[in-house]
Design a protein around this motif. Structure first.
Motif, PDB file in Angstrom:
ATOM      1  N   SER A 226       6.807  15.975  29.039  1.00 38.23           N
ATOM      2  CA  SER A 226       5.730  15.399  28.897  1.00 38.23           C
ATOM      3  C   SER A 226       4.869  16.616  28.764  1.00 38.23           C
ATOM      4  N   ALA A 227       4.737  17.777  29.285  1.00 42.14           N
ATOM      5  CA  ALA A 227       4.178  19.032  29.091  1.00 42.14           C
ATOM      6  C   ALA A 227       4.433  19.567  27.648  1.00 42.14           C
ATOM      7  N   TYR A 228       5.691  19.446  27.346  1.00 39.65           N
ATOM      8  CA  TYR A 228       6.122  19.943  26.046  1.00 39.65           C
ATOM      9  C   TYR A 228       5.208  19.130  24.822  1.00 39.65           C
ATOM     10  N   ILE A 229       5.529  17.869  25.097  1.00 35.22           N
ATOM     11  CA  ILE A 229       4.706  16.861  23.972  1.00 35.22           C
ATOM     12  C   ILE A 229       3.014  17.359  24.133  1.00 35.22           C
ATOM     13  N   ILE A 230       2.604  17.020  25.249  1.00 37.81           N
ATOM     14  CA  ILE A 230       1.159  17.299  25.224  1.00 37.81           C
ATOM     15  C   ILE A 230       0.687  18.764  24.831  1.00 37.81           C
ATOM     16  N   LEU A 231       1.134  19.629  25.179  1.00 38.73           N
ATOM     17  CA  LEU A 231       0.720  21.036  24.673  1.00 38.73           C
ATOM     18  C   LEU A 231       1.260  21.110  23.237  1.00 38.73           C
ATOM     19  N   SER A 232       2.310  20.455  22.768  1.00 39.33           N
ATOM     20  CA  SER A 232       2.357  20.455  21.065  1.00 39.33           C
ATOM     21  C   SER A 232       1.224  19.858  20.531  1.00 39.33           C
ATOM     22  N   ARG A 233       0.690  18.667  21.047  1.00 36.21           N
ATOM     23  CA  ARG A 233      -0.338  18.084  20.292  1.00 36.21           C
ATOM     24  C   ARG A 233      -1.682  18.798  20.506  1.00 36.21           C
ATOM     25  N   ILE A 234      -1.987  19.301  21.784  1.00 34.07           N
ATOM     26  CA  ILE A 234      -2.991  20.222  21.954  1.00 34.07           C
ATOM     27  C   ILE A 234      -3.092  21.370  20.773  1.00 34.07           C
ATOM     28  N   ARG A 235      -2.003  21.831  20.878  1.00 36.54           N
ATOM     29  CA  ARG A 235      -1.845  23.059  20.029  1.00 36.54           C
ATOM     30  C   ARG A 235      -2.231  22.789  18.334  1.00 36.54           C
ATOM     31  N   VAL A 236      -1.917  21.336  18.141  1.00 36.98           N
ATOM     32  CA  VAL A 236      -2.295  20.940  16.661  1.00 36.98           C
ATOM     33  C   VAL A 236      -3.669  20.837  16.340  1.00 36.98           C
ATOM     34  N   GLU A 237      -4.249  19.986  17.561  1.00 33.92           N
ATOM     35  CA  GLU A 237      -5.770  19.434  17.207  1.00 33.92           C
ATOM     36  C   GLU A 237      -6.510  20.262  18.202  1.00 33.92           C
ATOM     37  N   GLY A 238      -6.281  21.159  19.061  1.00 31.89           N
ATOM     38  CA  GLY A 238      -7.197  21.800  19.712  1.00 31.89           C
ATOM     39  C   GLY A 238      -7.535  21.265  20.914  1.00 31.89           C
ATOM     40  N   PRO A 239      -8.389  21.835  21.871  1.00 28.53           N
ATOM     41  CA  PRO A 239      -8.808  20.945  23.058  1.00 28.53           C
ATOM     42  C   PRO A 239      -8.988  19.573  22.945  1.00 28.53           C
ATOM     43  N   MET A 240      -8.408  18.858  24.059  1.00 27.04           N
ATOM     44  CA  MET A 240      -8.493  17.294  24.067  1.00 27.04           C
ATOM     45  C   MET A 240      -8.826  16.770  25.503  1.00 27.04           C
TER      46      MET A 240
END
Length: 155
Positions: A33-47
């Motif tokens: 879950s951390a890997y996926i969430i961090l990957s999404r934040i990296r693409v979109e910026g802070p969420m």
């Protein structure tokens, strides 16, 4: 169509299992879950939690547990909304960037070993089919993953 669908279901189940076998599960690895969430934040910026909920279709309590664990691990931090909104947002820390990069490198290295005997065309064909499968799933789910250069930004 049933036979290919049965085979696709079976092979994707195994793929999920095998991906975790490609890499060490030793200390320092991010959980899924951390890997996926961090990957999404990296693409979109802070969420914010709300943005993560909308992006992943998870309930707030699940995301609160996951992000709390990520805060304790030092891979995210809470920051004020850069756009001036009320909700605080989760941003990746330097530690989170480092660990995400390390895990991606290990994942890609593991896949490279598996695909060592594949031609570049075969590897490109697999990548294109997986991308299509994921885009079609996202279309039905209504939650597309940002893709414009996303794989490049993951590096």
């Amino acid at each position: 169509m049933d036979k290919p669908l049965d085979q696709i279901e079976f092979e994707t189940m195994l793929l999920g299992r095998h991906m975790s076998l490609l890499t060490s599960r030793g200390g320092g690895r991010l959980d899924r879950s951390a890997y996926i969430i961090l990957s999404r934040i990296r693409v979109e910026g802070p969420m914010s939690i709300g943005q993560l909920r909308d992006a992943f279709g998870l309930d707030t309590s699940t995301l609160n547990r996951q992000t709390a664990a990520m805060l304790r691990a030092g891979v995210v931090e809470r920051i004020p909304d850069p756009d001036g909104g009320i909700a605080r947002k989760f941003a990746i820390t330097e530690e989170g960037e480092r660990r995400l990069d390390d895990d991606r490198t290990e994942n890609v290295t593991g896949l490279g070993k598996v695909l060592a005997d594949w031609s570049p065309d075969e590897a490109a064909q697999l990548a294109a089919c997986l991308a299509r499968l994921n885009r079609d799933i996202e279309r039905l789910d209504g939650r597309p993953w940002p893709r414009d250069g996303a794989a490049d930004r993951q590096r």
